[in-house]
Each structure stands twice: as structure tokens, then as C-alpha cells.
Design a protein around this motif. Structure first.
Motif, PDB file in Angstrom:
ATOM      1  N   GLY A 160      59.176 -35.942  53.657  1.00  0.00           N
ATOM      2  CA  GLY A 160      59.089 -34.866  52.683  1.00  0.00           C
ATOM      3  C   GLY A 160      58.441 -33.613  53.224  1.00  0.00           C
ATOM      4  O   GLY A 160      58.211 -32.663  52.467  1.00  0.00           O
ATOM      5  N   MET A 161      58.134 -33.589  54.537  1.00  0.00           N
ATOM      6  CA  MET A 161      57.525 -32.402  55.122  1.00  0.00           C
ATOM      7  C   MET A 161      58.549 -31.272  55.195  1.00  0.00           C
ATOM      8  O   MET A 161      59.624 -31.442  55.751  1.00  0.00           O
ATOM      9  N   PRO A 162      58.241 -30.119  54.632  1.00  0.00           N
ATOM     10  CA  PRO A 162      59.178 -28.996  54.696  1.00  0.00           C
ATOM     11  C   PRO A 162      59.427 -28.586  56.144  1.00  0.00           C
ATOM     12  O   PRO A 162      58.522 -28.647  56.980  1.00  0.00           O
ATOM     13  N   VAL A 163      60.639 -28.165  56.431  1.00  0.00           N
ATOM     14  CA  VAL A 163      60.994 -27.802  57.803  1.00  0.00           C
ATOM     15  C   VAL A 163      60.156 -26.621  58.291  1.00  0.00           C
ATOM     16  O   VAL A 163      59.833 -26.530  59.478  1.00  0.00           O
ATOM     17  N   ILE A 164      59.767 -25.730  57.396  1.00  0.00           N
ATOM     18  CA  ILE A 164      58.972 -24.566  57.794  1.00  0.00           C
ATOM     19  C   ILE A 164      57.582 -25.011  58.275  1.00  0.00           C
ATOM     20  O   ILE A 164      57.033 -24.447  59.234  1.00  0.00           O
ATOM     21  N   LEU A 165      57.012 -26.041  57.644  1.00  0.00           N
ATOM     22  CA  LEU A 165      55.713 -26.570  58.066  1.00  0.00           C
ATOM     23  C   LEU A 165      55.843 -27.324  59.387  1.00  0.00           C
ATOM     24  O   LEU A 165      55.001 -27.185  60.284  1.00  0.00           O
ATOM     25  N   ALA A 166      56.904 -28.129  59.496  1.00  0.00           N
ATOM     26  CA  ALA A 166      57.141 -28.859  60.745  1.00  0.00           C
ATOM     27  C   ALA A 166      57.323 -27.883  61.912  1.00  0.00           C
ATOM     28  O   ALA A 166      56.834 -28.130  63.022  1.00  0.00           O
ATOM     29  N   ALA A 167      58.013 -26.773  61.648  1.00  0.00           N
ATOM     30  CA  ALA A 167      58.239 -25.770  62.694  1.00  0.00           C
ATOM     31  C   ALA A 167      56.917 -25.263  63.250  1.00  0.00           C
ATOM     32  O   ALA A 167      56.732 -25.166  64.471  1.00  0.00           O
ATOM     33  N   PHE A 168      55.990 -24.953  62.373  1.00  0.00           N
ATOM     34  CA  PHE A 168      54.690 -24.425  62.803  1.00  0.00           C
ATOM     35  C   PHE A 168      53.857 -25.494  63.498  1.00  0.00           C
ATOM     36  O   PHE A 168      53.307 -25.258  64.581  1.00  0.00           O
ATOM     37  N   LEU A 169      53.753 -26.687  62.910  1.00  0.00           N
ATOM     38  CA  LEU A 169      52.862 -27.714  63.444  1.00  0.00           C
ATOM     39  C   LEU A 169      53.320 -28.230  64.801  1.00  0.00           C
ATOM     40  O   LEU A 169      52.508 -28.415  65.716  1.00  0.00           O
ATOM     41  N   ILE A 170      54.623 -28.473  64.955  1.00  0.00           N
ATOM     42  CA  ILE A 170      55.127 -28.969  66.244  1.00  0.00           C
ATOM     43  C   ILE A 170      54.887 -27.937  67.337  1.00  0.00           C
ATOM     44  O   ILE A 170      54.424 -28.259  68.436  1.00  0.00           O
ATOM     45  N   SER A 171      55.186 -26.682  67.038  1.00  0.00           N
ATOM     46  CA  SER A 171      54.970 -25.616  68.019  1.00  0.00           C
ATOM     47  C   SER A 171      53.489 -25.479  68.365  1.00  0.00           C
ATOM     48  O   SER A 171      53.122 -25.308  69.531  1.00  0.00           O
ATOM     49  N   LEU A 172      52.624 -25.565  67.358  1.00  0.00           N
ATOM     50  CA  LEU A 172      51.179 -25.455  67.582  1.00  0.00           C
ATOM     51  C   LEU A 172      50.675 -26.586  68.477  1.00  0.00           C
ATOM     52  O   LEU A 172      49.880 -26.357  69.403  1.00  0.00           O
ATOM     53  N   ILE A 173      51.134 -27.806  68.222  1.00  0.00           N
ATOM     54  CA  ILE A 173      50.708 -28.961  69.019  1.00  0.00           C
ATOM     55  C   ILE A 173      51.174 -28.824  70.463  1.00  0.00           C
ATOM     56  O   ILE A 173      50.409 -29.063  71.413  1.00  0.00           O
ATOM     57  N   LEU A 174      52.437 -28.427  70.649  1.00  0.00           N
ATOM     58  CA  LEU A 174      52.962 -28.250  72.003  1.00  0.00           C
ATOM     59  C   LEU A 174      52.237 -27.124  72.729  1.00  0.00           C
ATOM     60  O   LEU A 174      51.958 -27.218  73.932  1.00  0.00           O
ATOM     61  N   PRO A 213      68.829 -29.767  64.610  1.00  0.00           N
ATOM     62  CA  PRO A 213      69.635 -30.553  63.659  1.00  0.00           C
ATOM     63  C   PRO A 213      69.126 -30.436  62.219  1.00  0.00           C
ATOM     64  O   PRO A 213      69.920 -30.371  61.276  1.00  0.00           O
ATOM     65  N   ALA A 214      67.802 -30.425  62.039  1.00  0.00           N
ATOM     66  CA  ALA A 214      67.234 -30.333  60.690  1.00  0.00           C
ATOM     67  C   ALA A 214      67.564 -28.989  60.056  1.00  0.00           C
ATOM     68  O   ALA A 214      67.926 -28.915  58.876  1.00  0.00           O
ATOM     69  N   VAL A 215      67.453 -27.924  60.844  1.00  0.00           N
ATOM     70  CA  VAL A 215      67.759 -26.580  60.328  1.00  0.00           C
ATOM     71  C   VAL A 215      69.246 -26.469  60.004  1.00  0.00           C
ATOM     72  O   VAL A 215      69.635 -25.915  58.967  1.00  0.00           O
ATOM     73  N   ALA A 216      70.079 -27.008  60.888  1.00  0.00           N
ATOM     74  CA  ALA A 216      71.532 -26.954  60.648  1.00  0.00           C
ATOM     75  C   ALA A 216      71.914 -27.727  59.391  1.00  0.00           C
ATOM     76  O   ALA A 216      72.779 -27.293  58.617  1.00  0.00           O
ATOM     77  N   ALA A 217      71.242 -28.862  59.163  1.00  0.00           N
ATOM     78  CA  ALA A 217      71.564 -29.685  57.989  1.00  0.00           C
ATOM     79  C   ALA A 217      71.216 -28.983  56.683  1.00  0.00           C
ATOM     80  O   ALA A 217      71.856 -29.214  55.656  1.00  0.00           O
TER      81      ALA A 217
END
Length: 475
Positions: free
Chosen positions: A363-377, A397-401
Motif C-alpha cells: 500500500g506504499m504510494p509510488v511517490i513515497l517509494a520513489a523518494f525513500l529508495i533514492s534516499l537509501i541508495l 514497471p510500477a509507474v507504467a502500471a
């Protein structure tokens, strides 16, 4: 070979772990590390050794190397040209003394009591065409000069200047990370430019205010920096402002014109062209003018005349200046392309799709995942460019879906960019440049620069997320 969802996710995580291990522990060059990791992940995840042609029942399946080539080629089709042209424009402005003109004028206009904010404004504008490391070093003489006049230490003016410059670097085209991420996601560079520039305004104010609060505490200056600062303005000074003896800095209006020219052209293509019927001459003309490559070509042509030929530079010198921008740009271009290759491998193996399904399940919004994954990397391996391009590949794939419209796709890319802003620390070259010139120890750098970048990254993301929530998904 078909893997269950959990196994694909584990392979993807292991691949990212391998990438970080190679870059951080073994100090491997990022381009080579990305290509090597792409090969390993592709083989482990079951991609064929060579391309399997399409049949009546099954589509073509790319081999490991073919997928890497396709990923590099697809990413660099526009990125390589944009980064090279952006580097050239920045180098002409840098070596002509444009930075000095810009910061000096803003300081005079706002007065001595507002020098800090004046430098932040000038730095934010300068950072649009000039890469962070080079742009900050260009402004160091200005920071030192104003600090000496005001009787303050360099961190007072330097910290907020560095903060806004990095914020612009990670989110505003033509910088390589955001352009590469946009290409991977299929996001519109024009919309990214408009959105990121608007967000940069409150970020600049925040950089000034947060740095001002941080500077309430006194930080001892490193002895080497103290000596450099005390000798500034004397014959012992080792800082070169960029102008040769007898050369005069260009006018501020000229520099502003050259920086804003490509942005205005891009915005014409993004915001004005759709107002005319599709297929009409006006629509086609404005759409072409608004292409970032065309806009930068026009801006460089104007810079060659206004900052070069009109000021007495020979054709040979202009060529040398533009040529000198390419070696640094080449490294960035290759790393961005390798990030695209890794993203393509993640897509071809189904790892990206597995990540998308897992995100949907949480249920994590893609916009939040975008920020957190980039921040961690970003925190793990230091390079914002690598963090942004890798995150874009993971989330493709998530954005395209989601079938997002151009504005919301651009917002996802911007969120990834702000993830690459935060948690700058000892594995980031920018950390060392800022701390060295401002005289901060590693410990004090972690107390000042790292919190500042993280606060600015979180703030940029929150504004981006608010826009993502308010704007309908199809826009």
C-alpha cells in the motif's frame, strides 16, 4: 527459469547490495560496477545467454548483453547530448567570470545586511547550467571575500549557498541524474524543469533559514582552511576566481539572459505548444523550440557570441573552453547510461515488476517509494546520479502500471531527484568539497552539511508529494 515473486525481489536486493559493496567497499568505478552487476543479476535471474527470437507464441527475449546494450542506448539517446551541451554552457559561463558578476550584483542590490540571501539567490540561478562541484568552487572566492568583509567565517555564507546549489543539481535539468531518470521513466523534461524550478524557490529560502540556525553554533575552522582564508586577497592566495588579468566580467543581465534563455524555450514547448492544434505549424514550431537539446544549442550559440567573441575570445579559445567541458561530462554520461542498463536488466528479468507488485501489496504510494529508495541508495553509495537512475529503473514497471499523465510522471521523477539530495556524507565527493572549503572537520560536516541536505531533500519531497496528491493522476 521462472522464479516466484519473493525470489525475484531477493535477487534484486542482492544485486543492489552487490553494487553498493563494489562501489563502497572495493572503491570500484561506478560505471564498471553497474555493468558488472547488471550481468550478474541478469544471469542469476534467468535471462538467456543470447537473444531468443520471437515465435508465434512467445515474444523476443533479450539476452543479458543485448539487454544491457538496449538499456545504455535507450538512456543515452538524449542524455548524452543534454549533459554534453549543458556542460559546455556551464563552462563558458564559468570561465568568463559570470559567477562573479551574478553574485556581486545581487549582493549590491540587496545590501550588506542581506548578503547571505543574495548569494543564495545567485547560487540558485548559477546552479541551473553549472554542475554542483564546479559551481560551488567558482563561488568560493565570492564567499571568502564577503566573509572577510563581514568579519565572519566562510561557513556562514557558504553553507546555504552549497545547499541550494545541490538542490538544483539533483532536480533541475540539464543535470545528468534527473535527465537520466526522466528518460528511463519516460517523463517530460519540460514539466520536470517547470516543477523543479518552482519548488527550488521555497527550498532556497529554507536553505538560508536552516543554515542560519545551524550557524548559531560555532564550529572551529580547520587549520589549512584558516590559512587559505587569511591569505585570501593576498599574493599567497591559491584561489583563482576564473578571470585572467585584464579581462572584465560580463554584465549580470547577459549572464541571466543566457541561463534563462533555454528554460524559457523549454517552457514554450511544454506549456504553450499544446494550446495550438496538433499538426499546425505553430504547434510544431513551438514543440521543436521547446526541445531541451534545441534550447541548449541556441543558448550555447548566444554564449559563444556574448561571452566569447564579443569579449575578444578567439575561435580557438572558444573551442578549447567548450572542449574542456567534455572529459568530466563523459564520465557522468557513462555512469548514467550504465544506470539505464541496470534498470533495463531489472525490467527484463521481471524484478522491477516484482518490486511493483510488492509495493502495491504494502500500500506504499509510488511517490513515497520513489523518494525513500533514492534516499537509501544515495546514503549507501554517495552518487546522486547512480541513486536516481537506479531508482527510476526499479520503479519503471510500477509507474507504467499506474498509467500516470505527464505531470504526475514528472512529479515521480522529481521525488526521486529529491531523494538523491539527502544524507550527503563521507562517501559523497560533494561532502568533501564543501567541508574542505568551509573548514569543517568530518564530525562537524556530519553535524551541518548532512542535516541540511536531508532537510532540504525531505522538504522538496513533501512539496512534490502534495502536488502529486492534488493533481489528478491522468494529468
Amino acid at each position: 527459469m521462472t522464479y516466484p515473486l519473493w525470489a525475484l525481489i531477493l535477487i534484486g536486493l542482492a544485486g543492489i547490495g552487490l553494487l553498493l559493496l563494489l562501489i563502497i567497499r572495493f572503491k570500484m568505478q561506478a560505471f564498471y560496477a553497474l555493468i558488472l552487476t547488471s550481468i550478474v543479476v541478469g544471469l542469476v535471474a534467468g535471462l538467456p545467454l543470447t537473444t531468443i527470437p520471437a515465435t508465434d507464441t512467445d515474444p523476443e527475449q533479450l539476452g543479458v548483453i543485448q539487454a544491457i546494450i538496449a538499456g545504455v542506448g535507450g538512456t543515452l539517446g538524449s542524455v548524452a547530448v543534454l549533459v554534453a551541451l549543458g556542460s559546455m554552457l556551464g563552462k563558458i559561463i564559468e570561465l568568463s567570470g559570470g559567477a562573479e558578476a551574478l553574485s556581486g550584483t545581487f549582493s549590491r542590490l540587496l545590501g550588506p545586511k542581506r548578503v547571505g540571501m543574495a548569494l543564495v539567490i545567485a547560487a540558485g540561478i548559477l546552479a541551473i547550467p553549472v554542475f554542483f562541484d564546479a559551481g560551488f568552487i567558482i563561488l568560493v572566492p565570492i564567499i571568502f571575500a564577503f566573509s572577510k568583509v563581514a568579519g565572519l567565517v566562510p561557513i556562514t555564507f557558504g553553507l546555504p549557498v552549497a545547499g541550494i546549489m545541490l538542490a538544483v543539481h539533483v532536480a533541475v535539468p540539464p543535470h545528468p541524474g534527473i535527465v537520466g531518470g526522466a528518460t528511463i521513466l519516460g517523463a517530460d523534461v519540460g514539466w520536470i524543469t517547470i516543477i523543479a524550478l518552482l519548488i527550488s524557490i521555497p527550498i532556497a529560502v529554507l536553505s538560508y533559514l536552516v543554515a542560519k540556525r545551524i550557524n548559531r553554533r560555532e564550529f572551529p575552522m580547520l587549520e589549512a582552511t584558516r590559512e587559505m582564508f587569511e591569505n585570501f586577497g593576498t599574493e599567497k592566495s591559491s584561489i583563482n576566481a576564473g578571470l585572467k588579468e585584464g579581462e572584465k566580467a560580463p554584465g549580470t543581465g547577459t549572464v541571466l539572459f543566457l541561463i534563462l534563455l533555454p528554460l524559457v524555450l523549454i517552457m514554450l514547448g511544454t506549456a504553450v505548444a499544446p494550446a495550438f492544434p496538433a499538426g499546425s505549424f505553430a504547434n510544431g514550431l513551438l514543440a521543436m523550440i521547446g526541445q531541451p537539446i534545441f534550447a541548449l544549442v541556441v543558448a550555447i550559440g548566444a554564449a559563444m557570441f556574448l561571452l566569447g567573441a564579443r569579449r575578444g575570445w578567439s575561435a580557438a579559445k572558444l573551442g578549447e573552453v567548450m572542449e574542456s567541458a567534455l572529459p568530466a561530462a563523459a564520465t557522468i554520461i557513462l555512469v548514467t547510461g550504465a544506470g539505464g542498463a541496470f534498470g533495463r536488466i531489472l525490467t527484463e528479468t521481471g524484478i522491477g515488476g516484482a518490486v511493483a507488485e510488492a509495493l502495491t501489496a504494502t500500500g506504499m504510494p509510488v511517490i513515497l517509494a520513489a523518494f525513500l529508495i533514492s534516499l537509501i541508495l544515495r546514503a549507501a553509495q554517495g552518487s546522486a546520479t547512480v541513486a536516481i537512475s537506479t531508482t527510476a529503473g526499479l520503479l519503471l514497471p510500477a509507474v507504467a502500471a499506474l498509467e500516470l499523465g505527464p505531470v504526475n510522471t514528472a512529479l515521480v521523477a522529481v521525488a526521486i531527484g529529491y531523494g538523491g539530495l539527502g544524507l550527503s556524507h563521507v562517501n559523497d565527493s560533494g561532502f568533501w568539497i564543501v567541508t574542505r572549503y568551509l573548514g569543517l572537520s568530518v564530525k562537524d560536516g556530519l553535524r551541518t552539511w548532512t542535516p541540511l541536505t536531508t532537510i532540504l531533500g525531505v522538504a522538496g519531497f513533501l512539496i512534490t508529494a502534495a502536488l502529486f496528491i492534488v493533481i489528478p493522476a491522468g494529468v
